[in-house]
Design an enzyme around this catalytic site. Structure first.
Site, PDB file in Angstrom:
ATOM      1  N   GLU A   1       0.961  -0.818   0.013  1.00  0.00           N
ATOM      2  CA  GLU A   1       0.142  -0.068   0.099  1.00  0.00           C
ATOM      3  C   GLU A   1       1.026   1.224   0.058  1.00  0.00           C
ATOM      4  OE1 GLU A   1      -3.512   1.884   2.953  1.00  0.00           O
ATOM      5  OE2 GLU A   1      -2.623   0.327   3.253  1.00  0.00           O
TER       6      GLU A   1
ATOM      7  N   TYR B   1      -0.534   5.502  -4.321  1.00  0.00           N
ATOM      8  CA  TYR B   1      -1.212   5.307  -5.631  1.00  0.00           C
ATOM      9  C   TYR B   1      -1.943   3.762  -5.151  1.00  0.00           C
ATOM     10  CZ  TYR B   1       3.125   8.309  -6.096  1.00  0.00           C
ATOM     11  OH  TYR B   1       4.157   9.403  -6.667  1.00  0.00           O
TER      12      TYR B   1
ATOM     13  N   LYS C   1      -7.296 -24.462   4.454  1.00  0.00           N
ATOM     14  CA  LYS C   1      -6.637 -23.834   3.502  1.00  0.00           C
ATOM     15  C   LYS C   1      -6.854 -22.468   2.877  1.00  0.00           C
ATOM     16  CE  LYS C   1      -8.515 -27.474  -0.357  1.00  0.00           C
ATOM     17  NZ  LYS C   1      -9.251 -28.076  -0.880  1.00  0.00           N
TER      18      LYS C   1
ATOM     19  N   ASP D   1      -0.235   4.052 -17.490  1.00  0.00           N
ATOM     20  CA  ASP D   1      -0.306   5.412 -16.865  1.00  0.00           C
ATOM     21  C   ASP D   1      -0.109   6.450 -17.410  1.00  0.00           C
ATOM     22  OD1 ASP D   1      -2.410   7.137 -15.198  1.00  0.00           O
ATOM     23  OD2 ASP D   1      -1.318   7.305 -13.480  1.00  0.00           O
TER      24      ASP D   1
END
Length: 528
Positions: A144, A147, A166, A266
């Site tokens: 994180e 952006y 699992k 971008d």
């Protein structure tokens, strides 16, 4: 004035630590350095582990365990490594030098400086009551930053209680995938050569950018004549900068897409930085064409630098990523349509040729903004593009009306790029800016959906146009050359786009006849 940090040859390490609790600046930690990497374990975690071990020993000695203690003992005894394995995974790229980006970045941390998150174990336990589940998707936040967030998706088939095991097993496996996680975050390493640091993309100060010699392409397009003259640029007008900028953009994108095997995702005006002081003197970079400007035979930096790799993705990373909202893969970005930008809206998944398409859009916008409305050259370009879309021109329509019509037509054409529209033959005067034909090529590239490497390899290496040539590689100015951007060795004419240019008779006014279809693009020269 703020001076940019020099990221050249800057090594990047990764902080890898585990935590049940969020890491804060005030949290006491135990720090150890192993192989130039820093491992951090919060003191709270160690104390909790010690307390658990002490409690386990006391419970074993006293043999007075309630159900909860039994469960805890079984978990701690049978899964000695699980307690650490189920903790949060934090992978943070760290520079050996101290840098500061924005206001939230701590000293020595870059981009991914926020702690990761995992789903609460109790929440997983609550799901075990479901008897049958065909597929369970679990998202693990692995990074994180400024952006957005990056998730790793786990898909587990389960029925009944096995769902819990699992999902826990999947979380434990995440701790064993450090190398894969580093590959995911490897885009952060590109900042050493491809990322121009500012105080924040949303609040770039014009005076600071001018002082250090860089301006964003968006700023360059939005300047008026007075602001442009204040830059002390060696160019007398912005239209002279079109070819050098595009040439440098292609080289920088080549470095990202081909050499480093990344897709930027971008590519827009705000993420392209232009050094206006070296743009006129910078020659094409020899050798690899690195966007950092470090060629094998030249120490000249590329005057165009790509920035903001927050959405970049490495092509061969064997991990499925989700966007901020958890959607599979990456959705294409939306750009807003105003005087300086197109409005492009599509719901298709981004492919590896997305950067090529964005480059074509940038060329289109540069053409219409570097030449102001009302001028003859601007009007000719607009009229040509309108004819390209099969739109008849109203004689009384002024430049502004035609420009508005063009925006709508071009936007619709991009939005419907998979249609089977057949374009007609167009005849126009040759006094238009030659760059206008390039946007047609890029539109055609995206319609045919070639591989990104094919396009960029052709732009850089086709015929005599290489990185050692001073001419912009996407322009053909020799009448004996062909422009074959897809595959020069292909026997299928429908997959090859030809672009030839005859400038031998400069005093004549030749007529160009262009035949444009969805499968081919031919340009022949007929002198009248």
């Amino acid at each position: 004035m703020h001076q940019p940090s020099d990221f050249t040859n800057l090594d990047v390490n990764f902080l890898i630590f585990q935590s049940n609790l969020p890491i804060t600046n005030n949290a006491p930690t135990d720090i150890s350095i192993v192989n130039n990497s820093i491992n951090i374990l919060p003191v709270e975690i160690n104390n909790n582990n010690n307390n658990n071990n002490n409690n386990n020993n006391n419970n074993n000695n006293n043999n007075n365990n309630n159900n909860n203690n039994n469960n805890n003992n079984n978990k701690n005894n049978n899964d000695g490594d699980d307690a650490a394995a189920t903790n949060s995974i934090n992978v943070i790229p760290v520079f050996e030098k101290t840098i500061q980006i924005g206001t939230t970045t701590k000293s020595g941390h870059f981009i991914l400086d926020a702690t990761a998150e995992v789903n609460d174990i109790q929440e997983i336990e609550e799901n075990k009551d479901f008897i049958v589940r065909d597929t369970q998707q679990n998202r693990v936040l692995i990074g994180e930053g400024h952006y957005g967030k990056v998730y790793r998706s786990m898909y587990v088939s389960s029925d009944g209680r096995s769902l819990v095991n699992k999902m826990l097993k999947g979380k434990r496996e995440c701790t064993k995938e450090v190398e894969a996680l580093i590959d995911v975050f490897d885009a952060s390493k590109m900042v050493t050569t491809q990322y121009f640091t500012t105080l924040g993309f949303s609040s770039i100060i014009m005076e600071n950018m001018v002082d250090i010699g860089y301006v964003t392409l968006k700023q360059l397009l939005s300047m008026d004549d007075k602001q442009f003259s204040a830059l002390a640029s060696p160019f007398t007008c912005r239209s002279q900068m079109i070819k050098p900028i595009i040439n440098a953009m292609v080289i920088a994108l080549y470095s990202v897409n081909i050499e480093k095997n990344y897709t930027h995702f971008d590519l827009n005006h705000g993420n392209i930085f232009v050094n206006i002081h070296t743009l006129d003197t910078c020659q094409s970079i020899s050798g690899s064409g690195s966007g950092s400007g470090s060629g094998s035979g030249s120490n000249t930096r590329n005057p165009v630098v790509l920035g903001d790799f927050g959405c970049a993705r490495k092509m061969d990373v064997p991990i499925r990523l989700c966007d901020t909202n958890g959607h599979e893969n990456y959705k294409s970005l939306e750009r807003y349509w105003d005087y300086n930008q197109c409005r492009i809206k599509t719901t298709s998944f981004i492919r590896d040729n997305e950067d090529i398409f964005s480059l074509g859009v940038l060329i289109f916008e540069m053409l219409l903004t570097f030449v102001h409305p009302g001028t003859t050259l601007f009007e000719q370009n607009v009229l040509f593009l309108l004819k390209f879309h099969g739109i008849e021109i109203v004689p009384t329509g002024g430049p502004n009306n035609n420009y508005t019509t063009l925006k709508v037509a071009f936007s619709n054409d991009i939005r419907n790029f998979t249609s089977n529209t057949q374009f007609t033959t167009i005849t126009f005067d040759s006094k238009f800016n030659p760059i206008i034909s390039q946007i047609i090529n890029y539109i055609q590239y995206y319609r045919n959906r070639p591989n990104s490497s094919q396009v960029l390899e052709s732009l850089i290496n086709n015929h005599q146009y290489s990185l050692n040539n001073n001419l912009p590689p996407i322009f053909v100015e020799n009448p004996n050359d062909k422009y074959e951007p897809v595959d020069a060795n292909s026997s299928d004419d429908s997959s090859v786009l030809y672009h030839s240019y005859d400038s031998s008779d400069a005093d004549d006014t030749p007529s160009f006849e262009i035949t444009i279809t969805r499968d081919n693009f031919n340009q022949s020269i007929n002198h009248q």
